[in-house]
Design a protein around this motif. Structure first.
Motif, PDB file in Angstrom:
ATOM      1  N   LEU A  97     -26.393 -26.765 -50.528  1.00 45.98           N
ATOM      2  CA  LEU A  97     -26.206 -27.812 -49.532  1.00 45.98           C
ATOM      3  C   LEU A  97     -25.250 -28.882 -50.047  1.00 45.98           C
ATOM      4  CD1 LEU A  97     -27.412 -29.003 -46.751  1.00 45.98           C
ATOM      5  CD2 LEU A  97     -28.755 -30.453 -48.266  1.00 45.98           C
ATOM      6  N   GLY A 104     -22.498 -28.141 -47.790  1.00 46.03           N
ATOM      7  CA  GLY A 104     -23.044 -28.706 -46.569  1.00 46.03           C
ATOM      8  C   GLY A 104     -24.064 -27.819 -45.898  1.00 46.03           C
ATOM      9  N   ARG A 105     -24.333 -26.648 -46.479  1.00 49.69           N
ATOM     10  CA  ARG A 105     -25.303 -25.725 -45.900  1.00 49.69           C
ATOM     11  C   ARG A 105     -26.157 -25.132 -47.003  1.00 49.69           C
ATOM     12  NH1 ARG A 105     -24.586 -24.662 -40.638  1.00 49.69           N
ATOM     13  NH2 ARG A 105     -25.954 -22.856 -40.690  1.00 49.69           N
ATOM     14  N   GLU A 112     -30.086 -37.100 -48.629  1.00 47.00           N
ATOM     15  CA  GLU A 112     -29.402 -35.820 -48.497  1.00 47.00           C
ATOM     16  C   GLU A 112     -29.023 -35.541 -47.045  1.00 47.00           C
ATOM     17  OE1 GLU A 112     -28.474 -34.433 -51.061  1.00 47.00           O
ATOM     18  OE2 GLU A 112     -30.009 -34.184 -52.600  1.00 47.00           O
ATOM     19  N   PHE A 113     -29.873 -36.014 -46.102  1.00 48.24           N
ATOM     20  CA  PHE A 113     -29.691 -35.638 -44.698  1.00 48.24           C
ATOM     21  C   PHE A 113     -29.223 -36.797 -43.817  1.00 48.24           C
ATOM     22  CE2 PHE A 113     -32.238 -32.287 -46.458  1.00 48.24           C
ATOM     23  CZ  PHE A 113     -31.616 -31.160 -45.936  1.00 48.24           C
ATOM     24  N   ALA A 132     -25.696 -33.042 -46.324  1.00 49.52           N
ATOM     25  CA  ALA A 132     -25.661 -32.204 -45.123  1.00 49.52           C
ATOM     26  C   ALA A 132     -24.473 -32.570 -44.247  1.00 49.52           C
ATOM     27  CB  ALA A 132     -26.961 -32.359 -44.334  1.00 49.52           C
ATOM     28  N   ARG A 133     -23.932 -31.574 -43.585  1.00 48.51           N
ATOM     29  CA  ARG A 133     -22.808 -31.841 -42.689  1.00 48.51           C
ATOM     30  C   ARG A 133     -23.277 -31.823 -41.234  1.00 48.51           C
ATOM     31  NH1 ARG A 133     -19.580 -26.184 -43.834  1.00 48.51           N
ATOM     32  NH2 ARG A 133     -20.745 -24.845 -42.394  1.00 48.51           N
ATOM     33  N   TYR A 134     -22.526 -32.538 -40.411  1.00 47.04           N
ATOM     34  CA  TYR A 134     -22.861 -32.659 -38.988  1.00 47.04           C
ATOM     35  C   TYR A 134     -21.586 -32.503 -38.163  1.00 47.04           C
ATOM     36  CZ  TYR A 134     -27.335 -34.379 -40.684  1.00 47.04           C
ATOM     37  OH  TYR A 134     -28.554 -34.491 -41.307  1.00 47.04           O
ATOM     38  N   ASP A 158     -24.815 -27.368 -36.736  1.00 44.27           N
ATOM     39  CA  ASP A 158     -25.245 -27.986 -37.991  1.00 44.27           C
ATOM     40  C   ASP A 158     -26.545 -28.758 -37.794  1.00 44.27           C
ATOM     41  OD1 ASP A 158     -23.090 -27.033 -39.458  1.00 44.27           O
ATOM     42  OD2 ASP A 158     -21.852 -28.783 -39.049  1.00 44.27           O
ATOM     43  N   ASN A 174     -29.908 -28.138 -39.857  1.00 40.94           N
ATOM     44  CA  ASN A 174     -30.489 -29.178 -40.703  1.00 40.94           C
ATOM     45  C   ASN A 174     -31.896 -29.570 -40.273  1.00 40.94           C
ATOM     46  OD1 ASN A 174     -28.135 -29.247 -42.220  1.00 40.94           O
ATOM     47  ND2 ASN A 174     -27.230 -30.903 -41.010  1.00 40.94           N
ATOM     48  N   TYR A 185     -34.650 -28.038 -42.205  1.00 39.42           N
ATOM     49  CA  TYR A 185     -35.036 -28.674 -43.466  1.00 39.42           C
ATOM     50  C   TYR A 185     -36.101 -29.745 -43.212  1.00 39.42           C
ATOM     51  CZ  TYR A 185     -31.397 -26.744 -46.543  1.00 39.42           C
ATOM     52  OH  TYR A 185     -30.622 -25.926 -47.325  1.00 39.42           O
TER      53      TYR A 185
END
Length: 613
Positions: free
Chosen positions: A69, A73-74, A159-160, A166-168, A173, A177, A180
């Motif tokens: 991640l 990003g994943r 992280e989120f 994390a990517r958005y 995405d 996410n 998680y």
């Protein structure tokens, strides 16, 4: 000076060896492998080695969804849900054994010079990881799954959040996410199982660490949605996201936070406060814990990459403290104080002219120093990172428990900037004198250069790009502070005092960390020592000591790493004379990623010989 490699950054370093093997779960439902470097090889043996590295990296990404991640990003939320399990450790142990067996079939003598370095680093790091995944050290780690410095309970929101790992980039995405968030309660349940197993085995963490974790959780639970980082993805959606998708995701995301994440935090808080805290040990040092002496010696070697005893490190620390105090005497006089040094420490702590009056004063100071450093960089470096550096304060919910500063790395492609965090909690305890040295350490050319240059170099195997060891990473950052002398910044006695005070901190760490974990020092004894031998404020001294209690051995790496790099530079200057090029030396130090110190020394020796012809 803070803990500089933060939670959520450089997972293989920040969590290794203590937590990487237990926080980041087993292989059962593996994440898709992250892209792996495809460096050109010069011969068939190089190609075999690089294939081994790619295989190992794919298995590690499958085992460590949070590492994936942070890099891509994943990751795999289903694997994340298996965190803190014995199965995770068994899977990691099997993976390492497989890689070491394959490495033994490689003929090192047929490798190119750069791949010989890769071979040596890989072997060192995998053997180091392996010792913490086998008896007796495995239970000592697994049964203490979190603490107030390296803990999922504090790192997860960061992280989120938007701007975190994390990517958005798309609604897909978000859908990924949110898994998680929904898995978070399972990970917390697994951690509670581990703590209870430790209770039965007599492996207990300190009351201090548990109390601090409870306070962190209280701060998180007290947040409103406006203050909660986990709500930031709902503030703005990617362009082209339909109104219906936005509405549906707002509902699902909010339900995951309120129905999964927050109840898990409450459950963890109840367990820690009602069940675990009454049983936690009062003594703060590892020597008071079952198996603690052996664990501490292993942590020393892992963090410093050197075979040194606690007693030898303690003696070195006392020697360095005495040397730095001698230099402080001269700067104290330049600042207009003729009394005893120990009295000047109190002046530094209490005189308002040495402390920021506002948060903005600190922010402006770091920006000003950053511009001055940028002007000096071409003299010292032939390469600079693509990623820019941004400067931000810690968020209010965590600043009380943070040290003076830290660094979060940017993305490998340079699109997400690196971040230098500074602390504005309890402003009277912060120092204007430390602005320059803190920036050089955490930002440029310290952590930002070292970490960014490594991860942006796709010619390196992934473990050299993204992994490392604390002695190199923190040793480089402390060495970077010393460049302030050549850059002219320490002609100002205020800033000269600041860098000596921060160097003193690193010297005191050698004394205090070993005092706590091998000589039976108490928390109060350690704090008193730091206040008696430096001008640091009590808030900083307390945070530092509580950090050493939570993560034994890590703080030793700064001074030992820096002393090694300084010694190697002096050796190169002496042997090369006028042929010595500081930019070429820095490229040699940084050009292979974060090396164990003995391997770095071998590399520099080889470079010196080549320069001499």
């Amino acid at each position: 000076m803070g803990l500089t490699i933060r939670r959520g950054t450089l997972a293989a370093l920040a969590l290794s060896p203590v937590l990487a093997a237990i926080v980041l779960p087993p292989v059962a439902m593996a994440a898709a492998p992250a892209p792996v470097s495809t460096a050109a090889t010069t011969n068939a043996e190089d190609a075999r080695l690089m294939a081994l590295f790619r295989d190992d990296a794919a298995r590690e990404d499958a085992l460590s969804p949070m590492s994936a991640l942070r890099r891509t990003g994943r990751g795999n939320p289903a694997v994340f849900a298996q965190g803190f399990t014995a199965g995770r450790m068994a899977a990691s142990r099997a993976s390492i054994d497989r890689s070491l067996a394959a490495l033994a079939r490689i003929d090192r003598s047929k490798l190119s010079a750069e791949r010989q370095i890769s071979y040596d680093v890989f072997k060192w790091s995998r053997l180091d990881d392996r010792q913490f995944l086998a008896a007796p050290l495995d239970k000592l780690m697994l049964d203490r799954p979190m603490n107030h410095f390296y803990g999922l309970q504090s790192s997860f929101p960061g992280e989120f959040k938007v701007g975190g790992a994390a990517r958005y980039d798309s609604i897909a995405d978000y859908r990924h996410n949110i898994l998680y968030l929904r898995a978070f309660p399972k990970v917390i349940d697994n951690a509670i199982v581990r703590w209870r197993d430790g209770e039965r085995n007599g492996i207990l963490d300190t009351r201090l660490t548990v109390t601090n974790m409870i306070a962190q959780i209280d701060g998180i639970l007290a947040q409103s949605p406006a203050d909660n980082p986990l709500y930031t993805p709902l503030e703005t959606f990617p362009a082209g996201t339909s109104a219906a998708d936005q509405a549906a995701m707002r509902k699902q995301w909010t339900a995951a936070i309120e129905g999964d994440v927050r109840p898990a935090y409450r459950k963890l808080r109840t367990f820690l406060h009602d069940e675990y805290l009454p049983k936690a040990r009062a003594e703060v040092g590892l020597s008071a814990m079952k198996g603690g002496d052996a664990l501490y010696r292993a942590l020393i070697r892992s963090n410093t990459t050197l075979d040194m005893t606690p007693d030898a490190i303690h003696r070195l620390g006392l020697s360095e403290v005495a040397r730095i105090q001698h230099e402080m005497e001269a700067v104290k006089n330049e600042l207009g104080y003729s009394g005893p040094l120990k009295d000047f420490f109190e002046v530094i702590r209490t005189d308002p002219k040495y402390h920021p009056k506002t948060r903005e004063e600190l922010a402006d100071g770091f920006v000003e120093v950053g511009k001055a450093v940028d002007a000096q960089i071409p003299r010292f470096f032939s390469r600079v990172p693509k990623a820019r550096l941004q400067i931000e304060p810690y968020p209010p919910y965590s600043e009380k428990y943070e040290a003076g500063g830290s660094y979060d790395q940017g993305s490998p492609d340079g699109k997400r900037p690196g971040t230098f965090h500074y602390n504005t909690y309890d402003l009277p305890s912060r120092f204007l004198t430390g602005i320059t040295t803190l920036y050089l350490h955490e930002g440029i050319p310290g952590h930002h250069f070292q970490i960014s240059l490594a991860q942006e170099d796709t010619a390196l195997p992934d473990f050299q790009r993204f992994g490392g060891n604390t002695a190199f990473v923190e040793g480089w950052a402390l060495y970077a502070e010393t460049l302030g002398y050549e850059m002219g910044f320490y002609k100002d006695p205020m800033q000269h005092w600041g860098t000596l005070d921060d160097e003193m901190l690193r010297a005191m760490r050698l004394v205090v960390d070993t005092g706590l974990h091998s000589k039976g020092w108490s928390r109060e004894q350690a704090i008193d020592y730091m206040l008696a031998n430096s001008g640091m404020g009590k808030s900083d001294a307390t945070a530092e000591v509580e950090r050493y209690i939570a993560i034994p051995g890590q703080a030793l790496s700064y001074k030992l790493g820096s002393l090694t790099i300084q010694r190697l530079r002096k050796k190169a200057e002496a042997e090369l004379g006028p042929r010595f090029d500081i930019r070429a030396f820095h490229e040699q130090v940084l050009g292979s990623g974060a090396l164990p110190l003995p391997i770095l020394e071998t590399k520099i020796d080889r470079w010196i010989a080549a320069q001499k012809g």
